[in-house]
Write a protein that holds these residues in place. Structure first.
Motif, PDB file in Angstrom:
ATOM      1  N   ALA A 220     -42.051  16.721 103.224  1.00 45.83           N
ATOM      2  CA  ALA A 220     -41.916  18.310 102.718  1.00 45.83           C
ATOM      3  C   ALA A 220     -43.365  19.022 102.695  1.00 45.83           C
ATOM      4  O   ALA A 220     -43.339  20.272 102.247  1.00 45.83           O
ATOM      5  N   GLY A 221     -44.191  18.385 103.592  1.00 44.80           N
ATOM      6  CA  GLY A 221     -45.355  19.105 103.546  1.00 44.80           C
ATOM      7  C   GLY A 221     -46.654  18.920 102.912  1.00 44.80           C
ATOM      8  O   GLY A 221     -47.848  19.546 102.983  1.00 44.80           O
ATOM      9  N   THR A 222     -46.679  18.123 101.834  1.00 50.35           N
ATOM     10  CA  THR A 222     -47.580  17.881 100.993  1.00 50.35           C
ATOM     11  C   THR A 222     -48.301  16.547 101.197  1.00 50.35           C
ATOM     12  O   THR A 222     -47.646  15.326 101.382  1.00 50.35           O
ATOM     13  N   PRO A 223     -49.435  16.489 101.426  1.00 48.09           N
ATOM     14  CA  PRO A 223     -50.313  14.956 101.657  1.00 48.09           C
ATOM     15  C   PRO A 223     -50.023  14.153 100.442  1.00 48.09           C
ATOM     16  O   PRO A 223     -49.974  14.362  99.532  1.00 48.09           O
ATOM     17  N   GLN A 224     -49.700  12.887 100.808  1.00 45.64           N
ATOM     18  CA  GLN A 224     -49.682  11.795 100.027  1.00 45.64           C
ATOM     19  C   GLN A 224     -50.483  10.629 100.368  1.00 45.64           C
ATOM     20  O   GLN A 224     -51.074  10.452 101.418  1.00 45.64           O
ATOM     21  N   THR A 225     -50.806   9.604  99.377  1.00 43.54           N
ATOM     22  CA  THR A 225     -51.378   8.457  99.714  1.00 43.54           C
ATOM     23  C   THR A 225     -50.525   7.438 100.220  1.00 43.54           C
ATOM     24  O   THR A 225     -49.292   7.275  99.817  1.00 43.54           O
ATOM     25  N   PRO A 226     -50.567   6.998 101.345  1.00 42.74           N
ATOM     26  CA  PRO A 226     -49.724   6.044 102.322  1.00 42.74           C
ATOM     27  C   PRO A 226     -49.356   4.759 101.397  1.00 42.74           C
ATOM     28  O   PRO A 226     -49.939   4.429 100.638  1.00 42.74           O
TER      29      PRO A 226
ATOM     30  N   THR B  19     -52.686  23.400 107.976  1.00 40.13           N
ATOM     31  CA  THR B  19     -53.232  23.502 106.717  1.00 40.13           C
ATOM     32  C   THR B  19     -53.684  22.543 105.856  1.00 40.13           C
ATOM     33  O   THR B  19     -55.116  22.708 105.218  1.00 40.13           O
ATOM     34  N   ALA B  20     -53.314  21.298 105.891  1.00 34.79           N
ATOM     35  CA  ALA B  20     -53.766  20.247 105.301  1.00 34.79           C
ATOM     36  C   ALA B  20     -54.854  19.360 106.351  1.00 34.79           C
ATOM     37  O   ALA B  20     -55.409  18.534 105.605  1.00 34.79           O
ATOM     38  N   GLY B  21     -54.977  19.683 107.345  1.00 37.22           N
ATOM     39  CA  GLY B  21     -55.881  18.941 108.184  1.00 37.22           C
ATOM     40  C   GLY B  21     -55.535  17.904 109.224  1.00 37.22           C
ATOM     41  O   GLY B  21     -56.108  17.126 109.424  1.00 37.22           O
ATOM     42  N   GLY B  22     -54.156  18.081 109.320  1.00 38.41           N
ATOM     43  CA  GLY B  22     -53.457  16.908 110.134  1.00 38.41           C
ATOM     44  C   GLY B  22     -52.223  16.497 109.545  1.00 38.41           C
ATOM     45  O   GLY B  22     -52.028  16.574 108.295  1.00 38.41           O
ATOM     46  N   PHE B  23     -51.578  15.855 110.189  1.00 33.50           N
ATOM     47  CA  PHE B  23     -50.343  14.858 109.558  1.00 33.50           C
ATOM     48  C   PHE B  23     -50.707  13.553 108.797  1.00 33.50           C
ATOM     49  O   PHE B  23     -50.236  13.291 108.006  1.00 33.50           O
ATOM     50  N   TYR B  24     -52.019  13.416 109.326  1.00 32.31           N
ATOM     51  CA  TYR B  24     -52.724  12.312 108.522  1.00 32.31           C
ATOM     52  C   TYR B  24     -54.055  12.759 108.143  1.00 32.31           C
ATOM     53  O   TYR B  24     -55.107  12.342 108.825  1.00 32.31           O
ATOM     54  N   PRO B  25     -54.172  13.593 107.056  1.00 32.73           N
ATOM     55  CA  PRO B  25     -55.490  14.036 106.733  1.00 32.73           C
ATOM     56  C   PRO B  25     -56.229  13.247 105.825  1.00 32.73           C
ATOM     57  O   PRO B  25     -55.754  12.639 105.008  1.00 32.73           O
ATOM     58  N   ASP B  26     -57.359  12.674 106.433  1.00 32.68           N
ATOM     59  CA  ASP B  26     -58.435  12.250 105.436  1.00 32.68           C
ATOM     60  C   ASP B  26     -57.807  10.938 104.586  1.00 32.68           C
ATOM     61  O   ASP B  26     -58.071  10.758 103.570  1.00 32.68           O
ATOM     62  N   GLY B  27     -57.236  10.112 105.422  1.00 34.06           N
ATOM     63  CA  GLY B  27     -56.579   8.905 104.936  1.00 34.06           C
ATOM     64  C   GLY B  27     -55.349   8.942 104.165  1.00 34.06           C
ATOM     65  O   GLY B  27     -54.880   7.962 103.487  1.00 34.06           O
ATOM     66  N   GLN B  28     -54.782  10.218 104.209  1.00 30.29           N
ATOM     67  CA  GLN B  28     -53.568  10.664 103.461  1.00 30.29           C
ATOM     68  C   GLN B  28     -52.504  10.601 104.636  1.00 30.29           C
ATOM     69  O   GLN B  28     -52.738  10.406 105.916  1.00 30.29           O
TER      70      GLN B  28
ATOM     71  N   THR C 226     -41.820  10.298 104.436  1.00 30.28           N
ATOM     72  CA  THR C 226     -43.334  10.791 104.758  1.00 30.28           C
ATOM     73  C   THR C 226     -43.243  10.762 106.372  1.00 30.28           C
ATOM     74  O   THR C 226     -42.551   9.981 107.082  1.00 30.28           O
ATOM     75  N   VAL C 227     -44.066  11.434 107.088  1.00 24.88           N
ATOM     76  CA  VAL C 227     -44.065  11.410 108.545  1.00 24.88           C
ATOM     77  C   VAL C 227     -44.299  10.010 109.236  1.00 24.88           C
ATOM     78  O   VAL C 227     -43.946   9.803 110.413  1.00 24.88           O
ATOM     79  N   ASP C 228     -45.132   9.033 108.504  1.00 21.41           N
ATOM     80  CA  ASP C 228     -45.460   7.880 108.835  1.00 21.41           C
ATOM     81  C   ASP C 228     -44.294   7.050 109.143  1.00 21.41           C
ATOM     82  O   ASP C 228     -44.315   6.099 110.245  1.00 21.41           O
ATOM     83  N   GLN C 229     -43.431   7.071 108.412  1.00 21.67           N
ATOM     84  CA  GLN C 229     -42.002   6.344 108.602  1.00 21.67           C
ATOM     85  C   GLN C 229     -41.267   6.882 109.983  1.00 21.67           C
ATOM     86  O   GLN C 229     -41.087   5.835 110.775  1.00 21.67           O
TER      87      GLN C 229
ATOM     88  N   LEU D 246     -48.787  13.145 105.773  1.00 18.86           N
ATOM     89  CA  LEU D 246     -48.201  14.371 105.049  1.00 18.86           C
ATOM     90  C   LEU D 246     -46.628  13.678 104.822  1.00 18.86           C
ATOM     91  O   LEU D 246     -46.189  13.120 105.451  1.00 18.86           O
ATOM     92  N   GLY D 247     -46.369  14.066 103.374  1.00 18.25           N
ATOM     93  CA  GLY D 247     -45.098  14.137 103.222  1.00 18.25           C
ATOM     94  C   GLY D 247     -43.996  14.894 103.865  1.00 18.25           C
ATOM     95  O   GLY D 247     -44.584  15.853 104.440  1.00 18.25           O
TER      96      GLY D 247
END
Length: 726
Positions: A412-418, A398-407, A352-355, A409-410
């Motif tokens: 690979a481009g898919t939002p995930q729960t941190p 497309t997702a609304g940010g690298f950190y969209p709505d409390g999630q 994930t991008v947060d790492q 971005l993986g």
């Protein structure tokens, strides 16, 4: 396998190995530090030197913790490995040396003992090619950053065979016992921080060389506007050491494929680097590199140092990059190139991008990692920097940010729960939806479902205004099981009183009645905290200074991060601690049996230099000093609930006064006046009640603030945040 690590072994007593040993010892772990046997009578000399070096460099949180490290060597003392609950390899970055070390470790360790490498460049798969299956199951990479005491990042690389029990045990120890942050990395060259950080530095230097941008010009442009530490890029090269940089770059370039963008930035082979190295200008290790001292910078056209120049750039990175100035063009090219590399390599290096952001924030000191920075700038504006935006950037749009709505971005481009770190409590989330039982513009008190209250400041740096102390004054009215004073401001538990207000009411023309009322509100507010019918616990990190330190002394107990800076800087603002800090500190010194407690309290209250909490010797049995700032709130809540089970409020104190003359003989007449005022509180015949001591503080503090010289100090500090030594 036990979940607790009490004994460790570190192989390699160089800067990193000895630093890791010092960190482990500071976390309460006994350590065997082993290195190659030295020539001569003392075969343990290498390990002993490593320990001595760490004492000098303050690698131990307290010097006496060095006694927890036992020196040895890898020929005479390998049997000690059988004692260890964790074995850390920190030998040379040479694959043959490491594999030979692993063979010795495997022959002497207890079955199931975790073994980790501190390698920064060699992939785990390469390290383990000759290892047994059982060794592989107990092995991981734990890459600490230098210096280990200071740097919070630990990159963690697990192998396909690493047992879950090993991973859990290591994570718990690294995060909770050592106070670090584990960032999960994939098994790739340079892992995350050095892969991205080296690329950014390479780009920054190469683009500056190509565009004719001077080092201080580059460090200004890609510095404060982007939340980068003041060293900038060229200052960071100097800090690392220019003689070390070629090894780092060559190792990475050799390990990365030919088509990796890093191959375009072999900056250590440039004529500019070679010129400095040929002259012996290696950075801070030689007192000169790109910079010499604070005021000079190397001029490649002249071949010598010249005075640094100052550059003014917009504070906003978006505005800077659009400015059309040389600094703006430089910053835009460095940012867009670095972010593209982060996007292109994300799936290779992290889940994930947060790492990736965490690695750059913790390893390189960025306030925001590259993806969080892109969100802050605005993804549409960031995308406009490219003819063809990277795929991951488009996925973020497309997702609304690298950190969209409390999630998040993986890669690979898919939002995930941190993924939440175990035991890390955010106060904002803790009190979300909780009942508000008291509130004003500067603080709020919440009641959780189990009856525990949470007091949250809303002032800058949690400073204690009149509104804060008035709310504390209501503590006896709240129906609570316990109260925790906590917040998400990692920089401060409380930075003290409201300096502008003190400056406003000080001086010969200040309102004496208002001055006394302000001091009295502070005393009464903290007294109400102390007298509350439930336990009050502080969750302390960052700083606890002045009034914040006095508040801490009024709690029943506290969970305190070991590196919290605590103390009484009031003398620098023309005052002494007057919110019953003298009462509580004297009371504590008496309880601890300190020799001459009045003088000890007097000197401590006038010593303006903050110290790390780990070096303070007057904490109580209930206080917990811990290594992790991120677990302070969790443990404070736990401690508050424990104390609530059988709680009796403390009785009002009546303290003996001292007949000894107390005087402050250092500094100016202004300092002496402050010392005299504090002495009025602590000296006299017989004893004094808390109310009598409160009146003494109000009168003495008001009188000292009425002096013009003291008022000047308060006003100067309020305006400049620097002390006036008048």
């Amino acid at each position: 396998m036990s979940s607790t690590i009490t004994t460790a072994a570190v192989l390699g007593a160089g800067s990193m190995g000895a630093g890791i040993a010092a960190l482990l010892a500071s976390g309460g772990i006994k350590v065997h530090l082993l290195d190659l046997p030295a020539d001569g009578d003392d075969r343990d000399a290498r390990a002993r030197k490593g320990i001595e070096t760490q004492i000098k460099r303050r690698g131990f949180t307290r010097p006496e913790y060095a006694e927890r490290v036992i020196p040895g060597n890898t020929e005479d003392h390998l049997e000690r490995l059988a004692e260890a609950d964790w074995i850390v390899e920190a030998v040379f970055e040479d694959i043959d040396v490491k594999r030979e070390t692993y063979a010795k470790v495997d022959a002497h360790r207890r079955p199931g003992t975790p073994v980790t490498s501190n390698t920064s460049t060699i992939p785990l798969d390469t390290l383990l090619q000759q290892a047994s299956e059982k060794f592989k199951a107990d092995f991981a990479i734990t890459h600490f950053f230098n210096p280990p005491r200071v740097m919070r990042l630990v990159e963690f690389v697990e192998g396909p065979d690493t047992r879950d029990e090993v991973k859990q045990k290591l994570r718990q120890t690294i995060e909770r016992d050592l106070g670090k942050v584990v960032v999960d990395c994939r098994d790739t060259p340079g892992f995350i921080a050095n892969r991205i950080g080296s690329f950014w530095m390479g780009v920054g230097a190469q683009v500056a060389f190509d565009q004719g941008i001077a080092p201080e010009q580059a460090d200004t442009a890609f510095g404060k506007p982007f939340g980068v530490p003041r060293t900038g890029i060229f200052g960071l090269f100097d800090y690392i050491g220019l003689q070390v940089a070629p090894h780092i770059w060559h190792s990475l370039l050799e390990a990365l494929p030919a088509d990796d963008a890093m191959q375009d930035y072999g900056v250590t082979d440039t004529p500019q680097f070679q010129e400095l190295l040929d002259k012996g200008y290696t950075g801070r290790t030689a007192d000169s590199g790109f910079y010499r001292g604070r005021d000079e910078v190397y001029d490649f056209s002249a071949g010598d140092y010249r005075p640094k120049q100052s550059y003014e750039v917009p504070k906003d990175p978006k505005e800077l990059m659009a400015s059309g100035t040389p600094e703006g063009d430089y910053a835009r090219e460095v940012f867009r190139t670095t972010l593209k590399y982060c996007c292109d390599t994300a799936t290779e290096i992290a889940a994930t991008v947060d790492q990736i952001d965490a690695a750059m924030e913790l390893g390189y000191g960025w306030k925001k990692g590259p993806f969080a920075l892109a969100d802050a700038i605005g993804l549409d504006d960031v995308a406009a920097l490219y003819d063809s935006p990277p795929e991951l950037l488009e996925a973020a749009r497309t997702a609304g940010g690298f950190y969209p709505d409390g999630q998040v971005l993986g890669s690979a481009g898919t939002p995930q729960t941190p993924v939440e770190r175990e035991g890390v409590v955010r106060v904002a989330e803790l009190v979300d939806g909780a009942e508000i039982i008291a509130q004003n513009e500067d603080a709020t008190v919440y009641r959780l479902d189990d009856g525990v209250g949470v007091f949250v400041y809303t002032t800058p740096m949690n400073s204690s205004t009149d509104e804060v102390t008035e709310l504390f004054g209501q503590a006896g009215d709240w129906e609570l099981k316990a109260l925790v004073i906590a917040n998400d401001e990692a920089r401060a538990f409380s930075a003290g009183a409201n300096l502008p207000k003190l400056a406003e009411i000080s001086g010969p023309d200040g309102d004496e009645a208002e001055r006394k009322a302000t001091i009295r509100r502070g005393i009464d507010g903290l007294a109400a905290v102390r007298r509350a019918p439930y336990p009050v616990v502080g969750a302390v990190r960052g700083v606890a200074l002045g009034g914040g330190m006095e508040l801490l002394l009024h709690t029943d107990a506290a969970v305190i991060h070991a590196e919290t800076r605590v103390g009484f800087p009031e003398r620098q603002v023309g005052l002494f601690p007057a919110w019953s800090g003298p009462v509580r500190l004297l009371e504590r010194f008496v309880e601890l049996g300190v020799e001459n407690p009045h003088r000890a309290a007097y000197e401590a209250l006038l010593n303006v230099k903050p110290v790390p909490a780990i070096n303070v010797d007057f904490w109580r049995d209930n206080d917990r000093v811990i290594m992790s700032p991120d677990h302070v709130v969790e443990q404070a809540l736990e401690l508050a609930r424990e104390l609530a089970e059988d709680y009796t409020p403390p009785q009002p104190a009546e303290l003996e006064l001292t007949s000894e003359e107390l005087a402050y003989t250092e500094g100016s007449e202004t300092d002496a006046a402050i010392g005299t005022a504090l002495a009025r509180v602590l000296t006299g015949e017989g004893s004094a009640t808390e109310e009598e001591l409160a009146e003494r503080q109000v009168n003495a503090a008001s009188d000292v603030l009425a002096r013009q010289e003291n008022s000047d100090r308060a006003e100067h500090m309020a305006k400049t945040r620097k002390p006036l030594k008048n």
